[in-house]
Design an enzyme around this catalytic site. Structure first.
Site, short mmCIF file in Angstrom:
data_model
loop_
_atom_site.label_atom_id
_atom_site.label_comp_id
_atom_site.label_asym_id
_atom_site.label_seq_id
_atom_site.Cartn_x
_atom_site.Cartn_y
_atom_site.Cartn_z
N LYS A 190 -17.00 -22.07 -19.06
CA LYS A 190 -18.07 -22.95 -18.58
C LYS A 190 -17.52 -24.26 -17.97
O LYS A 190 -16.34 -24.58 -18.16
CB LYS A 190 -19.03 -23.24 -19.74
CG LYS A 190 -19.79 -21.99 -20.22
CD LYS A 190 -20.82 -22.35 -21.30
CE LYS A 190 -21.60 -21.11 -21.75
NZ LYS A 190 -22.66 -21.47 -22.75
N ASN A 232 -20.49 -25.81 -24.70
CA ASN A 232 -19.76 -24.99 -25.67
C ASN A 232 -18.72 -24.07 -25.04
O ASN A 232 -18.31 -23.08 -25.65
CB ASN A 232 -20.73 -24.26 -26.61
CG ASN A 232 -21.59 -23.24 -25.88
OD1 ASN A 232 -21.47 -23.07 -24.67
ND2 ASN A 232 -22.44 -22.56 -26.62
N HIS A 284 -18.99 -18.39 -22.49
CA HIS A 284 -20.10 -17.43 -22.65
C HIS A 284 -19.52 -16.05 -22.86
O HIS A 284 -18.50 -15.70 -22.28
CB HIS A 284 -20.98 -17.40 -21.39
CG HIS A 284 -21.86 -16.18 -21.32
ND1 HIS A 284 -23.05 -16.12 -21.98
CD2 HIS A 284 -21.67 -14.97 -20.74
CE1 HIS A 284 -23.57 -14.90 -21.78
NE2 HIS A 284 -22.75 -14.19 -21.03
N GLU A 330 -24.87 -8.45 -16.66
CA GLU A 330 -24.12 -9.65 -16.30
C GLU A 330 -22.91 -9.33 -15.41
O GLU A 330 -22.62 -10.07 -14.47
CB GLU A 330 -23.69 -10.38 -17.59
CG GLU A 330 -24.92 -10.93 -18.33
CD GLU A 330 -24.59 -11.51 -19.71
OE1 GLU A 330 -23.41 -11.49 -20.12
OE2 GLU A 330 -25.54 -11.97 -20.37
P1 ATP Z 1 -23.85 -17.62 -24.46
O1 ATP Z 1 -25.06 -16.81 -24.03
O2 ATP Z 1 -23.55 -18.78 -23.51
O3 ATP Z 1 -22.65 -16.77 -24.73
P2 ATP Z 1 -24.89 -17.68 -27.08
O4 ATP Z 1 -25.22 -16.25 -26.84
O5 ATP Z 1 -24.04 -18.03 -28.27
O6 ATP Z 1 -24.16 -18.30 -25.85
P3 ATP Z 1 -27.62 -18.27 -26.44
O7 ATP Z 1 -28.62 -18.33 -27.52
O8 ATP Z 1 -27.58 -17.07 -25.55
O9 ATP Z 1 -26.19 -18.54 -27.11
O10 ATP Z 1 -27.80 -19.58 -25.56
C1 ATP Z 1 -27.20 -19.66 -24.28
C2 ATP Z 1 -26.57 -21.03 -24.11
O11 ATP Z 1 -27.61 -22.02 -24.10
C3 ATP Z 1 -25.64 -21.47 -25.23
O12 ATP Z 1 -24.32 -21.00 -25.10
C4 ATP Z 1 -25.70 -22.98 -25.13
O13 ATP Z 1 -24.84 -23.44 -24.07
C5 ATP Z 1 -27.15 -23.22 -24.74
N1 ATP Z 1 -28.00 -23.46 -25.90
C6 ATP Z 1 -28.52 -22.53 -26.74
N2 ATP Z 1 -29.24 -23.09 -27.72
C7 ATP Z 1 -29.21 -24.43 -27.47
C8 ATP Z 1 -29.75 -25.57 -28.11
N3 ATP Z 1 -30.52 -25.46 -29.19
N4 ATP Z 1 -29.48 -26.78 -27.58
C9 ATP Z 1 -28.72 -26.91 -26.48
N5 ATP Z 1 -28.17 -25.87 -25.83
C10 ATP Z 1 -28.40 -24.66 -26.32
MG MG Z 2 -26.28 -15.56 -25.12
#
Ligand code: ATP
Ligand code: MG
Length: 137
Positions: free
Chosen positions: A9, A112, A115, A126
């Site tokens: 990211k 974070n 992804h 994706e």
């Molecule tokens: P990713 O899809 O990026 O691999 P993930 O599957 O662990 O991460 P998801 O729930 O799919 O998490 O959320 C997608 C992305 O949205 C997260 O990686 C994070 O960057 C952001 N995100 C998710 N929840 C929050 C939150 N509560 N506050 C801020 N950002 C969030």
């Molecule tokens: Mg995700």
């Protein structure tokens, strides 16, 4: 053998962490079989995160993901989806296990660093969203 989709990211690209993250992916035994740098448009980011549309963090997430270039890659290996999720650690870096990418590099729940696809259906969608089949080795 399974494929998964990964993004380094903008927060990680900006801090020169591409090489460190690729090193950790390869050391974990996952093969990088396609990769490119892209700067996501707003439409491309919105489409990628369509499942999160309407959630409170969605607008900030799209703004963050379009804030600078990212590296997108396809990873291949036995059980690649679960193994790469494990390597990343939990979404919230404060909850991510020691030695995971997010424990070591993420700055917050949003910033974070990485992804990874969360299921075979997501991985297929994706990968196809970013790569033509002839771009994958
Ligand atoms: P990713 O899809 O990026 O691999 P993930 O599957 O662990 O991460 P998801 O729930 O799919 O998490 O959320 C997608 C992305 O949205 C997260 O990686 C994070 O960057 C952001 N995100 C998710 N929840 C929050 C939150 N509560 N506050 C801020 N950002 C969030
Ligand atoms: Mg995700």
């Amino acid at each position: 053998i399974e494929r998964t989709f990964s993004i380094v990211k903008p927060d990680a690209v900006e801090r020169n962490l591409i090489g460190a993250i690729y090193q950790r992916i390869e050391s974990a035994g996952l093969k990088i079989i396609a990769a490119k740098m892209v700067h996501l448009s707003e439409d491309k980011a919105k489409g990628f995160y369509a499942e999160h549309e309407g959630k409170p963090f969605y607008d900030d997430l799209v703004a963050f993901m379009t804030s600078g270039p990212v590296m997108v890659q396809v990873l291949e290996g036995e059980n690649a989806i679960a193994r790469y999720r494990e390597l990343m650690g939990k979404t919230n870096p404060e909850e991510a296990a020691c030695g995971t990418l997010r424990a070591d590099y993420a700055q917050s729940m949003r910033l974070n660093s990485v992804h990874g696809s969360d299921s075979p259906v997501s991985a297929a969608r994706e990968i196809a969203y970013f790569f033509a089949e002839d771009e994958i080795c």
